[in-house]
Design a protein around this motif. Structure first.
Motif, mmCIF file in Angstrom:
data_model
loop_
_atom_site.group_PDB
_atom_site.id
_atom_site.type_symbol
_atom_site.label_atom_id
_atom_site.label_comp_id
_atom_site.label_asym_id
_atom_site.label_seq_id
_atom_site.Cartn_x
_atom_site.Cartn_y
_atom_site.Cartn_z
ATOM 1 N N SER A 15 0.849 -1.202 0.000
ATOM 2 C CA SER A 15 0.000 0.000 0.000
ATOM 3 C C SER A 15 0.882 1.249 0.000
ATOM 4 N N LYS A 16 2.031 1.170 0.718
ATOM 5 C CA LYS A 16 2.960 2.302 0.730
ATOM 6 C C LYS A 16 3.465 2.565 -0.694
ATOM 7 N N LEU A 17 3.858 1.475 -1.344
ATOM 8 C CA LEU A 17 4.359 1.599 -2.716
ATOM 9 C C LEU A 17 3.319 2.233 -3.622
ATOM 10 N N GLN A 18 2.077 1.779 -3.453
ATOM 11 C CA GLN A 18 1.016 2.307 -4.321
ATOM 12 C C GLN A 18 0.815 3.788 -4.074
ATOM 13 N N LYS A 19 0.936 4.201 -2.798
ATOM 14 C CA LYS A 19 0.821 5.629 -2.477
ATOM 15 C C LYS A 19 1.920 6.405 -3.185
ATOM 16 N N GLU A 26 7.802 -1.893 -10.852
ATOM 17 C CA GLU A 26 8.412 -3.228 -10.778
ATOM 18 C C GLU A 26 8.347 -3.766 -9.366
ATOM 19 N N LYS A 27 8.710 -2.889 -8.422
ATOM 20 C CA LYS A 27 8.676 -3.295 -7.011
ATOM 21 C C LYS A 27 7.264 -3.730 -6.635
ATOM 22 N N GLN A 28 6.310 -2.950 -7.081
ATOM 23 C CA GLN A 28 4.915 -3.250 -6.760
ATOM 24 C C GLN A 28 4.535 -4.633 -7.283
ATOM 25 N N ASN A 29 4.930 -4.909 -8.516
ATOM 26 C CA ASN A 29 4.567 -6.205 -9.102
ATOM 27 C C ASN A 29 5.188 -7.354 -8.318
ATOM 28 N N SER A 30 6.478 -7.171 -7.953
ATOM 29 C CA SER A 30 7.135 -8.259 -7.216
ATOM 30 C C SER A 30 6.456 -8.449 -5.863
ATOM 31 N N LYS A 31 6.070 -7.341 -5.237
ATOM 32 C CA LYS A 31 5.381 -7.430 -3.937
ATOM 33 C C LYS A 31 4.060 -8.166 -4.106
ATOM 34 N N LYS A 32 3.362 -7.839 -5.176
ATOM 35 C CA LYS A 32 2.066 -8.487 -5.420
ATOM 36 C C LYS A 32 2.244 -9.982 -5.561
ATOM 37 N N GLU A 33 3.273 -10.360 -6.305
ATOM 38 C CA GLU A 33 3.521 -11.786 -6.502
ATOM 39 C C GLU A 33 3.815 -12.463 -5.180
ATOM 40 N N ALA A 34 4.663 -11.796 -4.382
ATOM 41 C CA ALA A 34 5.030 -12.376 -3.092
ATOM 42 C C ALA A 34 3.783 -12.580 -2.239
ATOM 43 N N ILE A 35 2.917 -11.580 -2.268
ATOM 44 C CA ILE A 35 1.688 -11.668 -1.471
ATOM 45 C C ILE A 35 0.826 -12.820 -1.955
ATOM 46 N N LEU A 36 0.751 -12.960 -3.265
ATOM 47 C CA LEU A 36 -0.065 -14.048 -3.826
ATOM 48 C C LEU A 36 0.456 -15.398 -3.362
#
Lengths: 131, 393
Positions: free
Chosen positions: A23-27, A105-115
């Motif tokens: 969420s921080k990244l998205q902000k 890119e960071k956001q995508n990797s975070k999303k994957e990790a969360i998944l």
């Protein structure tokens, strides 16, 4: 049994931290977008000004509004100033683009990790239900 | 007959859930209203700019103007505007320049152009969005109605079936039409069909040259000649029959041709052409039997049986395509064989079934006719049904 629940708790905690990171990244990304938008607008305005300044005669009076007063400026000086501003802003825009890409890119990797975490939790729960 | 041959049925709501479609459409509507606001603002700017231009152009017409000068937020005091041809113009980014009225007007016009280009781009974006919105709305409505999407494999046989279905009704309607005009029309139609078929043959041979191996290409060359030859012969045959036959015979013949011609433009013509080539022969048999119960039939049965034997050969041909044509060309009216083979080369898998069906009927029909001279209606319904069976297999 107790070990699995402990593991489950740990995973849950990890997931939470990851989610807050995301969420921080998205902000950050949203902020970046706003700044970028502002800069593009300013760049457009500066380009318009430059065009008009180029069209002016050599002996035309040019003023700059500084606070409440109009300060007379040399045309060549004004022209150089505007050019400098444009250069600066295009450089800034480039930088913003780079950081934006990085953030995404960071956001995508975070999303994957969360998944992945979610899947692990689900499989754990399924194993629990079976046991 | 009503059941589809092959196909799948999926309801649209499984692909696009109702809530999602509504949400998407709402989002698009929101962006549209946002853009509308933006557009209104920009258009206001355009109007302001235009009025400002007219004002700037008007001011230097007088040496001075009596005006009310704003003083603070609420007060005005009377004043006089002098130096009516001197403007301090904001260029942007807090830069100002002293300009004359004319120069200012030019500057403002340039700004107006920039604004107009903005208006244009916003309008384009809005049009895109509106198209999207209408798509979402339509999809939403379809989903709400419970529409289903039916995908069906395209089989050429359906067109042949339609031809056979359309025939009987057309024939009964055409009974009233004058024989003379029909003959003329029929001749015209035939010439048209011949042209079309020749065009197709040329295309096919091109394709074959590319696709098939050398020997096949050679065959197709021969077949082209043979096919056109056969067409002219068929025409002669049919015209001869027309000339001698009474109205009923030519009627059915014509109508079958006619319905074929209508279909010709819409669908892939290859199999239809085949069914057409064979179909008149099937149709003629009963009609002749009706019109000339005893006197004439021999002459016509001769020709018909001959053409039937033509039609019969394709079954052998299509089942054994690998055989070389050269040996069998000497047999009775080989042109039809060649015709049939020329077409399958490009896509025979799709309709070999129909060819077999036709010949099957052709084999049985004439025998029934000649032996028992049974009613014309009996063999006809069996055709679509049997073809349908072939499809379902």
């Amino acid at each position: 049994m107790s070990s699995s629940t402990a593991m489950h708790r740990e995973l849950q905690r990890e997931l939470e931290t990851k989610a807050t990171d995301l969420s921080k990244l998205q902000k950050d990304i949203a902020k970046n977008h706003q700044v970028r938008k502002k800069y593009t607008i300013q760049l457009g305005e500066n380009e318009l000004v430059l065009k008009e300044l180029d069209l002016l005669n050599e002996d035309a009076n040019v003023y700059k509004l500084i606070g409440p007063v109009l300060v007379k400026q040399d045309l060549a000086e004004a022209n150089a100033n505007v050019r400098k501003r444009i250069d600066y802003m295009s450089a800034e825009l480039k930088r913003l683009d780079a950081t934006l890409q990085d953030l995404e890119e960071k956001q995508n990797s975070k999303k994957e990790a969360i998944l992945k975490l979610q899947q692990r939790i689900q499989s754990l729960q399924a194993g629990k239900a079976k046991a | 007959m009503e059941k589809p041959a092959k196909g799948t049925v999926t309801s649209l709501s499984s692909l696009f859930p109702v809530e999602e479609v509504q949400e998407a459409s709402k989002r698009v509507q929101d962006t549209i209203s946002e853009h509308q606001k933006e557009l209104d603002q920009v258009q206001n700017f355009v109007a302001d700019n235009a009025s400002l231009i007219s004002l700037v152009q008007k001011l230097p017409e007088e040496l001075h103007h009596d005006i009310m000068v704003p003083f603070g937020k609420a007060a005005f005091f009377p004043g006089r505007l002098i130096h009516t041809n001197e403007f301090l113009v904001l260029l942007g980014e807090s830069y100002y320049a002293e300009r004359t009225s004319k120069q200012t007007a030019d500057l403002l016009k340039r700004r107006g152009k920039a604004l107009e280009s903005q208006v244009k781009s916003i309008k384009a974006v809005m049009q895109d969005l509106k198209a999207q919105a209408s798509y979402f709305d339509a999809t939403g409505a379809e989903v709400a109605e419970g529409l289903v999407e039916i995908t069906e494999e395209y089989t050429e046989e359906t067109s042949a079936e339609e031809v056979s279905k359309a025939d009987p009704t057309n024939a009964s309607e055409a009974d009233n039409i004058n024989a003379l005009t029909e003959e003329e029309e029929f001749a015209k139609l035939m010439s048209k069909i011949d042209e079309l078929e020749k065009e197709e043959l040329a295309e096919e041979s091109d394709e074959e040259d590319e696709l098939e191996k050398e020997e096949l290409a050679e065959e197709s060359d021969e077949e082209d000649e043979g096919y056109s030859h056969m067409l002219s012969k068929l025409d002669e045959l049919e015209k001869k029959e027309l000339a001698t036959e009474s109205v009923s015979g030519s009627d059915e013949d014509y109508s079958s041709q006619h319905s074929f011609d209508q279909r010709h433009g819409h669908q892939l013509p290859n199999p239809t052409k085949q069914s057409k080539d064979e179909y008149p022969i099937i149709k003629e048999l009963p009609s002749i039997q009706h019109a000339f119960p005893q006197e004439l039939p021999k002459q016509f049965e001769g020709s018909n049986l001959q053409s039937v034997s033509e039609g019969k050969s394709p079954s052998d041909r299509s089942s054994a395509l690998a055989k070389s044509t050269s040996a069998e060309k000497a047999s009775v009216l080989p042109e039809v064989e060649e015709n049939i083979e020329a077409e399958p080369q490009s896509q025979y898998k799709a309709f070999t079934g129909s060819i077999v069906e036709h010949t099957h009927n052709l084999e049985t029909n004439p025998r029934e006719q000649t032996i028992a001279s049974s009613k014309s209606s009996t063999p006809q319904p069996s055709k679509p049904v049997s073809r349908f069976k072939m499809q379902r297999r």
